[in-house]
Design a protein around this motif. Sequence first.
Motif, mmCIF file in Angstrom:
data_model
loop_
_atom_site.group_PDB
_atom_site.id
_atom_site.type_symbol
_atom_site.label_atom_id
_atom_site.label_comp_id
_atom_site.label_asym_id
_atom_site.label_seq_id
_atom_site.Cartn_x
_atom_site.Cartn_y
_atom_site.Cartn_z
ATOM 1 N N HIS A 1 0.856 -1.181 0.000
ATOM 2 C CA HIS A 1 0.000 0.000 0.000
ATOM 3 C C HIS A 1 0.895 1.235 0.000
ATOM 4 O O HIS A 1 1.570 1.528 0.992
ATOM 5 C CB HIS A 1 -0.916 0.017 1.229
ATOM 6 N N ARG A 2 0.891 1.960 -1.096
ATOM 7 C CA ARG A 2 1.804 3.089 -1.222
ATOM 8 C C ARG A 2 1.432 4.250 -0.298
ATOM 9 O O ARG A 2 2.230 5.156 -0.105
ATOM 10 C CB ARG A 2 1.846 3.574 -2.675
ATOM 11 N N ASP A 3 0.211 4.225 0.245
ATOM 12 C CA ASP A 3 -0.165 5.283 1.175
ATOM 13 C C ASP A 3 0.337 5.012 2.585
ATOM 14 O O ASP A 3 0.289 5.896 3.441
ATOM 15 C CB ASP A 3 -1.682 5.497 1.186
ATOM 16 N N VAL A 4 0.832 3.781 2.860
ATOM 17 C CA VAL A 4 1.364 3.486 4.191
ATOM 18 C C VAL A 4 2.731 2.806 4.153
ATOM 19 O O VAL A 4 3.433 2.796 5.162
ATOM 20 C CB VAL A 4 0.388 2.606 5.018
ATOM 21 N N SER A 5 3.118 2.215 3.021
ATOM 22 C CA SER A 5 4.340 1.411 2.960
ATOM 23 C C SER A 5 5.449 2.131 2.209
ATOM 24 O O SER A 5 5.198 2.950 1.322
ATOM 25 C CB SER A 5 4.055 0.063 2.282
ATOM 26 N N MET A 6 6.683 1.773 2.561
ATOM 27 C CA MET A 6 7.859 2.345 1.921
ATOM 28 C C MET A 6 8.062 1.719 0.543
ATOM 29 O O MET A 6 7.976 0.512 0.372
ATOM 30 C CB MET A 6 9.088 2.095 2.795
ATOM 31 N N GLY B 1 3.360 6.879 1.789
ATOM 32 C CA GLY B 1 3.961 5.870 2.648
ATOM 33 C C GLY B 1 5.465 6.019 2.730
ATOM 34 O O GLY B 1 6.063 5.902 3.805
ATOM 35 N N THR B 2 6.106 6.286 1.602
ATOM 36 C CA THR B 2 7.554 6.481 1.589
ATOM 37 C C THR B 2 7.937 7.734 2.364
ATOM 38 O O THR B 2 8.882 7.723 3.153
ATOM 39 C CB THR B 2 8.054 6.593 0.133
ATOM 40 N N ALA B 3 7.190 8.819 2.141
ATOM 41 C CA ALA B 3 7.463 10.060 2.862
ATOM 42 C C ALA B 3 7.286 9.878 4.363
ATOM 43 O O ALA B 3 8.076 10.378 5.171
ATOM 44 C CB ALA B 3 6.556 11.172 2.349
ATOM 45 N N MET B 4 6.250 9.116 4.758
ATOM 46 C CA MET B 4 6.013 8.879 6.182
ATOM 47 C C MET B 4 7.091 7.991 6.784
ATOM 48 O O MET B 4 7.456 8.145 7.950
ATOM 49 C CB MET B 4 4.629 8.258 6.383
ATOM 50 N N GLY B 5 7.623 7.048 5.989
ATOM 51 C CA GLY B 5 8.708 6.205 6.481
ATOM 52 C C GLY B 5 9.956 7.009 6.803
ATOM 53 O O GLY B 5 10.598 6.818 7.842
#
Length: 459
Positions: A197-202, A339-343
């Motif tokens: 899931h690109r909205d939560v995962s790297m 997701g990547t930005a949040m990681g």
Amino acid sequence: MRKVSALLLGSERRAISGLAGLYASRMLGLFMVLPVLALYADTLEGSTPLLVGVALGIYGLTQATLQIPFGLLSDRIGRKRVIALGLVIFALGSMVAALSDTMVGIIAGRALQGGGAVAAAIMALLADQTREEVRTAAMAIIGLSIGVSFAIAMVLGPWLAAWAGLAGVFWFTALLTLVGLLVLWRWVPAAPRRRRHRDVSMDRQQFKSVIMRPDLWRLDVSIFSLHLVLMAIFVAVPFRLLGAGVPIEYHGLAYLGIMALSFVAMVPLIVVAEKKQQMRLMCLLAIGAIVISLAGLGLPFFAGDWLFVWLFVFFTGFNLLEATLPSMLSKLAPAGAKGTAMGVYSTSQFLGAFLGGTLGGLLAHFGGLNAVFIGCAGLALCWWVAMWWMPSPPPLSSEIVALDDTHADTLDLLMEHLADVVGVEDVMLVPEERLVYLKVNRQQLDRATLTRLMSPPQS
């Protein structure tokens, strides 16, 4: 566009409540030590101010190192297995710390606690368990649970330590984690699928583009700096409360009053930031409040009741940033890259916690308590200057739209049409996920055209 009810399903309610509880209980265990470790450190062999700071922040180093590998491992062997493994590691770390009578043992236990880095796996399981149209609300509930757990930890930690000692805090954390394993096993439903899931995962392919963007980089610096100063000052704040005449057993009540008032003060500021689109102004105001409060805490002529004033100002700024920085990141992250930005953002937070604890210990060791506050005030001032040049984030929101089978042969044309819709600012189409990630201005969005484009053609 698929028309499904935005109301939560029964399985979604169980997943959200259970996973939010797991996330919050881990953060509760990590944060309960903050207001008490420095006070009880003199009972531990080999204690120095530097080692107290290392013990406070060491979890951040192991958390930052392992959170991405744990997330990738959950893609391979399953979310629940990785979360269970992380909870067991976290419980073992709590037990190691509870059984230790040396500062080195406490540091080892805290490092092991951070080794149970399951935040990414929890978020991925939550994404597996929720539909696209309710996922944003589910993530917001997780975020709210973190803020609540921090406030509870500040109150509960001193009370537990006064009743059962420092070891009691760690035993309570271990017990809470074991209860979490039961919740994971019996309450959280098994995921029907495992997907990225690109909205939560790297996404490693997006990492370079995300980390090189100045607007996102400033937010990473902000969360790094925020948790750096938070961890650093708790080498000294408990002693300031003692010096103000507050007995150890009443520190929890002091934090309760300060945190409650700061939450009340924060709410209208968040409304201004979101509704009036004044994110940048509120961010600068919050950092400025932190600078002023840290300087006030470090200056000797501000004593007595001023301590509570400055702590109120600090936690108002802290809570405001904890609420607004993720919102700003959501607005600025490119379509499909949240997701990547949040990681990267979360890794910056954990590294800030580690370096903050170490820095606070160094400043206390060589310069005393006042040096901790003055040093952090200087760093926060540099942070304020760096954020001054940040432009205001646009009023954008993320949306995820499911692809219908009828779109399979017209994806390129569909992407062009989506980019032309009024209010759509960015588009990322991922055929293998059968999803379209959009960044939209909801005030301008031509919803009717978007719905028509995503609806299957009438036969």
